[in-house]
Write a protein that holds these residues in place. Structure first.
Motif, PDB file in Angstrom:
ATOM      1  N   ASP A   1       7.269 -44.920 -41.647  1.00 21.45           N
ATOM      2  CA  ASP A   1       7.466 -44.649 -40.217  1.00 21.45           C
ATOM      3  C   ASP A   1       8.804 -43.968 -39.963  1.00 21.45           C
ATOM      4  O   ASP A   1       8.913 -43.062 -39.139  1.00 21.45           O
ATOM      5  CB  ASP A   1       7.382 -45.954 -39.411  1.00 21.45           C
ATOM      6  CG  ASP A   1       5.942 -46.383 -39.165  1.00 21.45           C
ATOM      7  OD1 ASP A   1       5.034 -45.583 -39.460  1.00 21.45           O
ATOM      8  OD2 ASP A   1       5.730 -47.500 -38.687  1.00 21.45           O
ATOM      9  N   LEU A   2       9.818 -44.429 -40.683  1.00 19.33           N
ATOM     10  CA  LEU A   2      11.130 -43.786 -40.575  1.00 19.33           C
ATOM     11  C   LEU A   2      11.078 -42.350 -41.055  1.00 19.33           C
ATOM     12  O   LEU A   2      11.616 -41.441 -40.428  1.00 19.33           O
ATOM     13  CB  LEU A   2      12.151 -44.516 -41.448  1.00 19.33           C
ATOM     14  CG  LEU A   2      12.725 -45.822 -40.971  1.00 19.33           C
ATOM     15  CD1 LEU A   2      13.715 -46.315 -41.998  1.00 19.33           C
ATOM     16  CD2 LEU A   2      13.395 -45.640 -39.622  1.00 19.33           C
ATOM     17  N   GLU A   3      10.461 -42.161 -42.221  1.00 19.11           N
ATOM     18  CA  GLU A   3      10.430 -40.822 -42.825  1.00 19.11           C
ATOM     19  C   GLU A   3       9.787 -39.817 -41.878  1.00 19.11           C
ATOM     20  O   GLU A   3      10.286 -38.703 -41.705  1.00 19.11           O
ATOM     21  CB  GLU A   3       9.657 -40.871 -44.148  1.00 19.11           C
ATOM     22  CG  GLU A   3      10.340 -41.714 -45.215  1.00 19.11           C
ATOM     23  CD  GLU A   3       9.393 -42.087 -46.350  1.00 19.11           C
ATOM     24  OE1 GLU A   3       8.356 -41.420 -46.490  1.00 19.11           O
ATOM     25  OE2 GLU A   3       9.681 -43.053 -47.080  1.00 19.11           O
ATOM     26  N   ARG A   4       8.682 -40.240 -41.270  1.00 18.52           N
ATOM     27  CA  ARG A   4       7.988 -39.344 -40.343  1.00 18.52           C
ATOM     28  C   ARG A   4       8.888 -38.915 -39.194  1.00 18.52           C
ATOM     29  O   ARG A   4       9.015 -37.720 -38.895  1.00 18.52           O
ATOM     30  CB  ARG A   4       6.759 -40.053 -39.748  1.00 18.52           C
ATOM     31  CG  ARG A   4       5.723 -40.466 -40.749  1.00 18.52           C
ATOM     32  CD  ARG A   4       4.383 -40.750 -40.120  1.00 18.52           C
ATOM     33  NE  ARG A   4       4.442 -41.757 -39.061  1.00 18.52           N
ATOM     34  CZ  ARG A   4       3.382 -42.180 -38.399  1.00 18.52           C
ATOM     35  NH1 ARG A   4       2.169 -41.695 -38.696  1.00 18.52           N
ATOM     36  NH2 ARG A   4       3.483 -43.084 -37.462  1.00 18.52           N
ATOM     37  N   THR A   5       9.497 -39.885 -38.532  1.00 19.77           N
ATOM     38  CA  THR A   5      10.251 -39.526 -37.330  1.00 19.77           C
ATOM     39  C   THR A   5      11.560 -38.823 -37.682  1.00 19.77           C
ATOM     40  O   THR A   5      11.957 -37.893 -37.000  1.00 19.77           O
ATOM     41  CB  THR A   5      10.554 -40.776 -36.477  1.00 19.77           C
ATOM     42  OG1 THR A   5      11.089 -41.793 -37.304  1.00 19.77           O
ATOM     43  CG2 THR A   5       9.298 -41.290 -35.814  1.00 19.77           C
ATOM     44  N   VAL A   6      12.205 -39.266 -38.750  1.00 18.78           N
ATOM     45  CA  VAL A   6      13.490 -38.652 -39.102  1.00 18.78           C
ATOM     46  C   VAL A   6      13.277 -37.205 -39.549  1.00 18.78           C
ATOM     47  O   VAL A   6      14.005 -36.297 -39.129  1.00 18.78           O
ATOM     48  CB  VAL A   6      14.203 -39.475 -40.194  1.00 18.78           C
ATOM     49  CG1 VAL A   6      15.380 -38.702 -40.781  1.00 18.78           C
ATOM     50  CG2 VAL A   6      14.668 -40.806 -39.615  1.00 18.78           C
ATOM     51  N   LEU A   7      12.283 -36.977 -40.373  1.00 13.06           N
ATOM     52  CA  LEU A   7      12.018 -35.600 -40.810  1.00 13.06           C
ATOM     53  C   LEU A   7      11.650 -34.732 -39.609  1.00 13.06           C
ATOM     54  O   LEU A   7      12.146 -33.610 -39.455  1.00 13.06           O
ATOM     55  CB  LEU A   7      10.889 -35.570 -41.848  1.00 13.06           C
ATOM     56  CG  LEU A   7      10.522 -34.176 -42.348  1.00 13.06           C
ATOM     57  CD1 LEU A   7      11.722 -33.466 -42.978  1.00 13.06           C
ATOM     58  CD2 LEU A   7       9.373 -34.244 -43.358  1.00 13.06           C
ATOM     59  N   ALA A   8      10.804 -35.252 -38.740  1.00 14.18           N
ATOM     60  CA  ALA A   8      10.381 -34.456 -37.583  1.00 14.18           C
ATOM     61  C   ALA A   8      11.556 -34.100 -36.687  1.00 14.18           C
ATOM     62  O   ALA A   8      11.663 -32.975 -36.200  1.00 14.18           O
ATOM     63  CB  ALA A   8       9.318 -35.222 -36.788  1.00 14.18           C
ATOM     64  N   ARG A   9      12.451 -35.053 -36.471  1.00 14.07           N
ATOM     65  CA  ARG A   9      13.616 -34.768 -35.623  1.00 14.07           C
ATOM     66  C   ARG A   9      14.522 -33.721 -36.262  1.00 14.07           C
ATOM     67  O   ARG A   9      15.066 -32.854 -35.579  1.00 14.07           O
ATOM     68  CB  ARG A   9      14.420 -36.050 -35.387  1.00 14.07           C
ATOM     69  CG  ARG A   9      13.803 -36.980 -34.371  1.00 14.07           C
ATOM     70  CD  ARG A   9      14.749 -38.181 -34.135  1.00 14.07           C
ATOM     71  NE  ARG A   9      14.001 -39.375 -33.801  1.00 14.07           N
ATOM     72  CZ  ARG A   9      14.329 -40.609 -34.190  1.00 14.07           C
ATOM     73  NH1 ARG A   9      15.417 -40.806 -34.935  1.00 14.07           N
ATOM     74  NH2 ARG A   9      13.592 -41.629 -33.836  1.00 14.07           N
TER      75      ARG A   9
END
Lengths: 284, 284, 284, 284
Positions: free
Chosen positions: B255-263
């Motif tokens: 979940d972190l990876e998804r949002t951090v990469l997207a940001r």
């Protein structure tokens, strides 16, 4: 709930029936469990539990609870500790020049956030003498340098004995405690001003600034012979940005240090922390 | 606000009058600034700014904005980039076997969270071919091992050229990109599944579990020759406890990876990231 | 750990010996407890517990576990539920026009973050039909308006029966479910796009923008007859600033909605949620 | 950076050339801008900016900066404030019985986290007299009840005048300040112990417990005639669980209240807060 309680912290190889065995010990002796939590580390094959019960109505006198419990626990190869809530632990706070963690612990103590006595402050600097005086706590200034470390640590140990200290809290002490000292007094909690294992050692905020991180952290942990590598009790973080220079990191970090150290100390004092290997279970 | 805009990202040695000079350039040519932000790094003596203005009503034709601005910028020893909002950047997403970041980027792209085209997916495994097909994106399977790395990277470069790629996003690519490759194609954003600089390299969740941390993180950063040491764009964290085994860390970390990469990708595509030294300014 | 397990969720008036009684029931029948957690709400005088044990080696056949346990539980005035891990619950996802929560739940399902079947999607709009087709899930378009609500809810109920649905997940369904429907099918989890009880009802992001809050949130909760007032399972928040307009709040909120709803659904499916009064215990 | 600075906070209808006009005013008079930030609220058609520059080397004497700037600002229909960094604001802290916010503000003041003088503490209870004495701050005990509110508020106003107070900080004052008082002294910051607009009014932690929320918050805001409805400066939250009873919420909330109030006060004192309508821009 305010009557005195006993707390068992137990770890042992996992096997069937452990919850039942331990609960039966309390119940069959008339005890009322007010908190029980357990955790199984399947990878390690280890069962870890915390059980707290009211002493009122418990049939066994305090002096023999340990021996009675050991009759059950020993065959299970368990390690266990027994604590009584009305045995108030005694804390020594060690500081250097910074006052924020010291003030914070004193304030929380006054606010009854944890039950303890704080009879002793030790520092390698005289700066915080006045705060100690303000709150009526003995302050011992023991300057430390490379040459005098062994003899000064001897003095520190002597003070811990004299004041019957149960726990040392390094509240921004900024000095490395020797392996020898730790082996003689192993109950030490430190606040490290980084999100360990990032930025071990000196000047973590400067290291964090250099690395250009977007979040900084603080770590409350037990002190072991390996610098900043002991079992972690509590961590927290705060966002930073390019707007924040090193002084801003230090300022923001102080808020973290205060709360993280306080939570770690509180969990320890409530006998909610079980160390195994280099890890902790912190029972909620 | 939907008319096309131009954006200048500028860094130069700090001196008096920079805000006025840059703003005057826009204003005297009839431009309407819709976003301006600046930051001064006093330690580095550096002024960094982002200015975005509407092209509608701006007196200079696009082709000469750069040259005209350079007449002002060059004497100030400034580095600057000029971007137009209707020049849509083209992204290649590189993956391995895990699909969560890929799905997430595709979904955000469809949801118009950022403006870009995604014509190309490259992977060292065939596993995610089907997802590419589902969304009509070309998928190139380029297996990489120690022996074929040089020739396979040549193929990758060729594809980037063929597809006119502006940005490579390593969405859990799990391979080290060679220094040579980076020198030829330096616009690469990676998601590292730890709170860097903790747990550099392989298996950060296993490392985190071993260390017994109480918080895990993810880091979106530009890729440089030093492994996991490039300029950080975005980081975020989530609390974990003794209840979480390695698989739980992996699950929570996704979940972190998804949002951090997207940001990180979104900030880059909106021309809000200015790199200097090994740091970033991420304009809000 | 992958052999099937049974889970008891129990609440009953607090009294001595409950942990022992329940643990003994498992142990005396040869069960191996792999998770046990309990909580006492002293204000309510209520004991609440979750016990999970392996069925392998357990002496009681499944069919009679309930009756056998009830012999112990009934005299204690306890409410209890019994679940088997290999009885896979069936979910219907209800959506409107927004796809992010739907995509997310499907992706997590594929990633085996929770064990369930998702045979049915119901929507008051046709928009997400294609996604359903993509993943092979039946999609029923049941338009709802003031005039046809009663008959359309009858159709929805029929579908839930036909598909043998255990849990309805309102994944941004954006319609109020009638009290009558809830009384007939009470297992419904909703994601509300605010930090409840702030911004109950319609357009919470617009409400949040108007109020000028600095943090927005999302809430996963069971649906009850009182709008947005059911027992809360999970909440999370994200910081916003003056830079964020309503569309930014909506965009940032989507990330919250996805993770908060997923965590709530996962906790429910793992039988970790115990409702009492208007509150939940979420066992870790 | 330690030479005195001037800061302009400006809001005006958005139009072309504002950044240039304001920057030119500083630059043409020889000023060196050390911080500039702006924000455009497109929905409101409003441009808002903060500009800070060094007075050293600035050609205009202080006394006429305002008039000179107004010649530019008035035709733009702008509202503006001018502050000098060496004009130290004077704070009155209003308390009731709880000491945590008071201690915290005093400690931060001593730690130079913000620049201000704190000559006055007002309380409706005598309890914190001793802390005031400890730090050499005048303490006025002004008991308030329904019957004496008007006359006691008159006394409070008199004290604010006598001590030349610029800002009142309600550090858990627990009393409603009258509309009349606010109209006479409008610079008041309050800490509300909830995540507003949830749990307006009395006993927010009890309300939060009753509602069964999984997160609690605190809100620092300007006080207006509408109870707990003034412009929000800062908010923060902390997770709670079923383990936390009301006393735990209160304890955890205190940490929030301290940091949220301190951040709000600091932002205000650094002239980083611009109020428009019922919203704030908090410049970073």
């Amino acid at each position: 709930m305010n009557s005195p309680t006993a707390t068992l912290l137990i770890s042992c190889p996992d096997r069937k029936g452990l919850v039942a065995k331990f609960a039966n010990f309390i119940y069959s002796n008339g005890g009322n469990i007010i908190h029980a939590d357990q955790h199984t580390d399947f990878a390690a094959g280890l069962f870890l539990t915390r059980i707290e019960w009211q002493l009122e109505g418990f049939n066994l006198p305090r002096e023999i609870i340990g021996a009675a419990f050991n009759a059950i626990a020993a065959p299970l190869q368990s390690n266990w500790q027994l604590h009584f809530s009305d045995t108030v632990p005694r804390i020594a706070i060690w500081v250097s020049r910074q006052d924020h963690c010291l003030y914070d612990l004193i304030w929380r103590h006054k606010a009854k956030e944890f039950t303890a006595e704080i009879p002793l402050i030790i520092s390698n600097h005289p700066d915080l003498q006045e705060i100690a005086a303000q709150f009526g706590i003995d302050y011992h200034h023991i300057p430390i340098n490379k040459d005098n470390k062994i003899e000064q640590e001897a003095k520190q140990l002597e003070l811990l004995q004299k004041y019957q200290i149960d726990l040392v809290v390094l509240a921004k002490y900024m000095q490395i405690v020797s392996q020898d000292f730790i082996s003689k007094f192993p109950k030490i909690i430190n606040i490290h001003h980084s999100f360990l294992p990032a930025f071990v050692g000196a000047n973590p905020y400067h290291q964090a600034y250099e690395r250009g991180v977007k979040i900084i952290g603080a770590t409350g942990h037990y002190v072991t012979a390996d610098l900043d590598a002991g079992p972690i009790i509590e961590q927290d973080v705060v966002k930073v940005s390019h707007r924040d220079n090193v002084n801003d990191l230090i300022r923001k970090g102080k808020d973290l240090e205060r709360t993280v150290l306080a939570r770690a100390v509180r969990a320890h004092l409530q006998n909610r922390v079980l160390v195994y290997g280099n890890r902790t279970v912190v029972f909620e």
